[in-house]
Design a protein around this motif. Structure first.
Motif: not given
Length: 120
Positions: A98-114
């Motif tokens: 939720s916090e990552m999406k709130e910052l504007g990251y896409s799902e792909d960016e979140i997954i890549a970061g993890i």
């Protein structure tokens, strides 16, 4: 040792979370006796009544069991402990996502970061 507490949540709930995390990390084992109310109050720097409330909440959750005249013990119910562990995981992932999406990251960016974090 006096602990620091957040102003956004009641202290007893913060202590419930701390104890649950200790159980999940296996710092406190299933079947292990918890310290007395007085000992926990001193350890956490709170009133013994706060610890009584913590114990009541942990018992309501099925995480600990009261044994008359002996004290509070971590449950040995592995199903209950597994459910608590999964609930904690889901709670942390939900908050993070939720916090990552709130910052504007896409799902792909979140997954890549993890993936970059976990698989260096």
């Amino acid at each position: 040792m006096v602990e620091s507490y957040s102003n956004t949540q009641p202290i007893y709930l913060q202590l419930v979370q701390r104890i649950c995390r200790q159980i999940v990390r296996r710092e406190v084992q299933p079947g292990e006796k918890l310290p007395s109310v007085r000992d926990l109050a001193v350890q956490f720097g709170v009133n013994p009544n706060t610890i009584q409330r913590v114990n009541m909440e942990l018992e309501r959750m099925g995480v600990v069991e009261s044994r008359r005249g002996q004290g509070m013990f971590v449950t040995e119910d592995s199903t209950r402990l597994t459910l608590m562990r999964e609930h904690l995981k889901e709670e942390l992932i939900t908050k993070f996502a939720s916090e990552m999406k709130e910052l504007g990251y896409s799902e792909d960016e979140i997954i890549a970061g993890i993936q970059a974090f976990l698989l260096p």
